[in-house]
Design a protein around this motif. Sequence first.
Motif, PDB file in Angstrom:
ATOM      1  N   ARG A 326       0.813  -1.169  -0.110  1.00  0.00           N
ATOM      2  CA  ARG A 326       0.220   0.135  -0.034  1.00  0.00           C
ATOM      3  C   ARG A 326       0.932   1.324   0.107  1.00  0.00           C
ATOM      4  O   ARG A 326       0.725   1.960  -0.783  1.00  0.00           O
ATOM      5  CB  ARG A 326      -0.836   0.021   1.237  1.00  0.00           C
ATOM      6  N   VAL A 327       1.821   1.357   0.795  1.00  0.00           N
ATOM      7  CA  VAL A 327       2.864   2.424   1.141  1.00  0.00           C
ATOM      8  C   VAL A 327       3.811   2.664  -0.274  1.00  0.00           C
ATOM      9  O   VAL A 327       3.867   3.758  -0.894  1.00  0.00           O
ATOM     10  CB  VAL A 327       3.594   2.458   2.292  1.00  0.00           C
ATOM     11  N   LYS A 328       4.075   1.540  -0.710  1.00  0.00           N
ATOM     12  CA  LYS A 328       4.898   1.582  -2.157  1.00  0.00           C
ATOM     13  C   LYS A 328       4.275   2.403  -3.037  1.00  0.00           C
ATOM     14  O   LYS A 328       4.800   2.970  -3.910  1.00  0.00           O
ATOM     15  CB  LYS A 328       5.201   0.089  -2.406  1.00  0.00           C
ATOM     16  N   LYS A 329       2.748   2.046  -3.112  1.00  0.00           N
ATOM     17  CA  LYS A 329       1.980   3.005  -4.200  1.00  0.00           C
ATOM     18  C   LYS A 329       1.909   4.515  -4.081  1.00  0.00           C
ATOM     19  O   LYS A 329       1.509   4.993  -4.935  1.00  0.00           O
ATOM     20  CB  LYS A 329       0.684   2.265  -4.338  1.00  0.00           C
ATOM     21  N   GLY A 330       2.205   4.740  -2.847  1.00  0.00           N
ATOM     22  CA  GLY A 330       2.216   6.404  -2.476  1.00  0.00           C
ATOM     23  C   GLY A 330       0.607   6.794  -2.535  1.00  0.00           C
ATOM     24  O   GLY A 330      -0.287   6.094  -2.798  1.00  0.00           O
ATOM     25  N   ASP A 331       0.462   8.049  -2.599  1.00  0.00           N
ATOM     26  CA  ASP A 331      -0.946   8.946  -2.759  1.00  0.00           C
ATOM     27  C   ASP A 331      -0.668  10.215  -2.933  1.00  0.00           C
ATOM     28  O   ASP A 331      -0.378  11.139  -2.383  1.00  0.00           O
ATOM     29  CB  ASP A 331      -1.408   8.742  -1.602  1.00  0.00           C
ATOM     30  N   PHE A 332      -0.780  10.366  -4.397  1.00  0.00           N
ATOM     31  CA  PHE A 332      -0.432  11.587  -5.005  1.00  0.00           C
ATOM     32  C   PHE A 332      -1.301  12.608  -4.382  1.00  0.00           C
ATOM     33  O   PHE A 332      -1.038  14.053  -4.619  1.00  0.00           O
ATOM     34  CB  PHE A 332      -0.743  11.478  -6.456  1.00  0.00           C
ATOM     35  N   LYS A 333      -2.536  12.433  -3.836  1.00  0.00           N
ATOM     36  CA  LYS A 333      -3.346  13.533  -3.427  1.00  0.00           C
ATOM     37  C   LYS A 333      -2.805  14.273  -2.185  1.00  0.00           C
ATOM     38  O   LYS A 333      -3.121  15.007  -1.798  1.00  0.00           O
ATOM     39  CB  LYS A 333      -4.659  12.861  -3.126  1.00  0.00           C
ATOM     40  N   THR A 334      -1.670  13.553  -1.587  1.00  0.00           N
ATOM     41  CA  THR A 334      -1.060  14.163  -0.484  1.00  0.00           C
ATOM     42  C   THR A 334       0.248  14.614  -0.752  1.00  0.00           C
ATOM     43  O   THR A 334       0.728  15.419   0.059  1.00  0.00           O
ATOM     44  CB  THR A 334      -0.744  13.157   0.684  1.00  0.00           C
ATOM     45  N   CYS A 335       0.628  14.691  -2.042  1.00  0.00           N
ATOM     46  CA  CYS A 335       1.882  15.203  -2.538  1.00  0.00           C
ATOM     47  C   CYS A 335       2.094  16.630  -2.243  1.00  0.00           C
ATOM     48  O   CYS A 335       0.868  17.380  -2.614  1.00  0.00           O
ATOM     49  CB  CYS A 335       2.132  14.858  -4.075  1.00  0.00           C
ATOM     50  N   GLN A 336       3.075  17.092  -1.857  1.00  0.00           N
ATOM     51  CA  GLN A 336       3.488  18.576  -1.724  1.00  0.00           C
ATOM     52  C   GLN A 336       4.985  18.804  -2.235  1.00  0.00           C
ATOM     53  O   GLN A 336       5.709  17.922  -2.089  1.00  0.00           O
ATOM     54  CB  GLN A 336       3.195  18.967  -0.294  1.00  0.00           C
ATOM     55  N   ALA A 337       5.097  19.790  -2.702  1.00  0.00           N
ATOM     56  CA  ALA A 337       6.546  20.366  -2.927  1.00  0.00           C
ATOM     57  C   ALA A 337       7.355  20.925  -1.908  1.00  0.00           C
ATOM     58  O   ALA A 337       6.793  21.689  -1.076  1.00  0.00           O
ATOM     59  CB  ALA A 337       6.320  21.352  -4.311  1.00  0.00           C
ATOM     60  N   TYR A 338       8.533  20.551  -1.753  1.00  0.00           N
ATOM     61  CA  TYR A 338       9.218  20.998  -0.718  1.00  0.00           C
ATOM     62  C   TYR A 338      10.165  22.057  -1.310  1.00  0.00           C
ATOM     63  O   TYR A 338      11.186  21.368  -2.120  1.00  0.00           O
ATOM     64  CB  TYR A 338      10.035  19.898  -0.090  1.00  0.00           C
ATOM     65  N   ILE A 339      10.330  23.111  -1.118  1.00  0.00           N
ATOM     66  CA  ILE A 339      10.961  24.220  -1.825  1.00  0.00           C
ATOM     67  C   ILE A 339      12.072  24.767  -1.178  1.00  0.00           C
ATOM     68  O   ILE A 339      12.281  25.129  -0.014  1.00  0.00           O
ATOM     69  CB  ILE A 339      10.089  25.579  -2.089  1.00  0.00           C
ATOM     70  N   HIS A 340      13.284  24.974  -2.130  1.00  0.00           N
ATOM     71  CA  HIS A 340      14.569  25.267  -1.327  1.00  0.00           C
ATOM     72  C   HIS A 340      14.796  26.520  -2.258  1.00  0.00           C
ATOM     73  O   HIS A 340      14.788  26.767  -3.582  1.00  0.00           O
ATOM     74  CB  HIS A 340      15.669  24.402  -1.741  1.00  0.00           C
ATOM     75  N   VAL A 341      15.055  27.749  -1.728  1.00  0.00           N
ATOM     76  CA  VAL A 341      15.018  29.142  -2.342  1.00  0.00           C
ATOM     77  C   VAL A 341      16.686  29.246  -2.525  1.00  0.00           C
ATOM     78  O   VAL A 341      17.355  29.252  -1.221  1.00  0.00           O
ATOM     79  CB  VAL A 341      14.231  30.268  -1.740  1.00  0.00           C
ATOM     80  N   LYS A 342      17.136  29.568  -3.632  1.00  0.00           N
ATOM     81  CA  LYS A 342      18.688  29.796  -3.719  1.00  0.00           C
ATOM     82  C   LYS A 342      19.081  30.845  -4.650  1.00  0.00           C
ATOM     83  O   LYS A 342      18.306  31.250  -5.679  1.00  0.00           O
ATOM     84  CB  LYS A 342      19.207  28.466  -4.454  1.00  0.00           C
ATOM     85  N   PRO A 343      19.875  31.766  -3.887  1.00  0.00           N
ATOM     86  CA  PRO A 343      20.419  32.877  -4.738  1.00  0.00           C
ATOM     87  C   PRO A 343      21.409  32.446  -5.961  1.00  0.00           C
ATOM     88  O   PRO A 343      22.278  31.600  -5.690  1.00  0.00           O
ATOM     89  CB  PRO A 343      21.180  33.717  -3.793  1.00  0.00           C
ATOM     90  N   MET A 344      21.279  32.694  -7.253  1.00  0.00           N
ATOM     91  CA  MET A 344      22.343  32.447  -8.157  1.00  0.00           C
ATOM     92  C   MET A 344      22.899  33.574  -8.799  1.00  0.00           C
ATOM     93  O   MET A 344      22.057  34.711  -8.920  1.00  0.00           O
ATOM     94  CB  MET A 344      21.411  31.308  -8.962  1.00  0.00           C
ATOM     95  N   PHE A 345      24.026  33.294  -9.256  1.00  0.00           N
ATOM     96  CA  PHE A 345      24.636  34.538 -10.379  1.00  0.00           C
ATOM     97  C   PHE A 345      24.858  35.775  -9.699  1.00  0.00           C
ATOM     98  O   PHE A 345      24.373  36.751  -9.805  1.00  0.00           O
ATOM     99  CB  PHE A 345      23.952  34.493 -11.760  1.00  0.00           C
ATOM    100  N   GLY A 346      25.193  35.474  -8.384  1.00  0.00           N
ATOM    101  CA  GLY A 346      25.581  36.713  -7.471  1.00  0.00           C
ATOM    102  C   GLY A 346      24.201  37.517  -7.246  1.00  0.00           C
ATOM    103  O   GLY A 346      24.459  38.448  -6.696  1.00  0.00           O
TER     104      GLY A 346
END
Length: 550
Positions: A326-346
């Motif tokens: 069951r867990v192997k199949k996941g659940d896309f309805k609970t999916c969320q993006a985990y965001i890393h904010v990065k400064p680039m090019f100075g």
Amino acid sequence: MGSKASSNKNTTLPIDTTFKLPANIPAWPKGDGFASGIIDLGGLKVSQISTFNKVWTTLEGGPDNLGATFFEPTGIPEGYFMLGSYSQPNNKPLFGFVLVAKEDDSSTGALKKPIDYTLVYTSNSTKIKQDKDGYVWLPTAPEGYRALGHVVTNTPQKPSLDKIMCVRSDFTEQCETYSWIWGPQKSEDDKGFNVFSIRPTNRGIKAQGVLVGTFLAQVGAVTTSTIPLSCLKTSTINNFSSSMPNLPQINALVQAYAPIMYLHPDEKYQPCSTNWFFSNGGLLYHKGEESNPVAIDPNGSNLPQFGSNDGTYWLDLPSDETNKERVKKGDFKTCQAYIHVKPMFGGTFTDLAMWVFYPFNGPGTAKLGLISKVSLGKIGEHVGDWEHVTLRISNFNGWLWNIYFSEHSKGQWVDASMVEFENGNKAVAYSSLNGHAFYPKAGLVLQGAGEIGIRNDTAKSDMVVDLGVGYEIVAAGEYLENEIVVEPPWLNYFREWGPKINYDVKQELEKLEKVFPLLKEIEDVLPNELLGEEGPTGPKVKNNWTGDES
């Protein structure tokens, strides 16, 4: 003299259209320097120009043999100066920029006119199809200064010395070639004339190099030591806070640009939130105590923190078969993006790396010539799968410029002009069947040679995730001085998110090769995760956490 194109062209080139995002850019929340149009590099002010006058167009050679067009920036603000011309291949809509610069009162002498020009290339004596003859000039910088770009003309006279500015060396940094823009041949020619985009050699969240948007034109092979141009850089090491978005602006950027992710209609192994995985029976194993795995707290607070990936801990699916499947199949309805904010090019760009977790990576499938689908059995299966897309946004104006699609152990940057959009300015990202690599278009991408390779199938389905809904900003570096982003405990778990695979890849391959001998031809191009025995690691352990994507 080159072959002049007829003035009554029957064909319209992609570059004849200027790309604009499908929807208007929103008014960003108030802040300090983000989207103000000007960035101070520490004594040298720069502005980003995306309006151009066409100077010269070639109609053959380069990508897709469609030629390239050379431009100079127009609409330059008063007091600012051109640093170089712009060019791009004709096989995509016009979409680019160059920086223009102005001295700060504190940096008198940061800019100087060139003392001469050298003709690098002219199409005058070639037989290529073009709208007129082109001339590419390299500025000769005064001592202590560097040229950052070329000047392109359509007459043989040298450009005016007032046309361009060179930059004092302490505001510059080494650059490298990136993508091939044009050459008279259909592919890059190490012995001939080539035009390349250039970028800072040193790139990452603390790197000072600034992308200027200019190009390198050179005859013969290019090495770092032979590049006569430089990139800009910020003059002092700082955390780039003055030009980066604040937290309300970051949230607005996510709302405006977060991709729409489509799973394949046959996908059995869906993404989910880390909380769902932990709460539904994900287990923590410790070497030497394999018989006593530990249930993981919903936020991962009991996972070992930091350290190194020393093989002493790993995660796994629930131990009982029913829950495991069951867990192997996941659940896309609970999916969320985990965001890393990065400064680039100075600090002139912001990267929003949007990470997605899958409990399980499914088996691989190959295409062997006329045999369209050959299952690779267990090969490719592993617990724990982190994938990501990254949005690259200009800090001058908040425009979305590029999207990075992670594809197995590699990936690709794609211009915003070359992706699909839905719901305004949200790019579409397709997750491949079983392997979950991200691609900008639906269809089949084959990793291999010719008609033999590993299949990456993508298509739209009812399983769709808006990565701008329910997301979590998990890291934002040091530049958010007065705003706190709390890193979840699971982010600082540096060990493996899955156990070592429990099958012998070599044996599995040998079994398949007895039935399908053509498989031997693609062993060298199998993605690392298909062959790797170790479990995958989390986002913060990846090189791109502090560096550039590619």
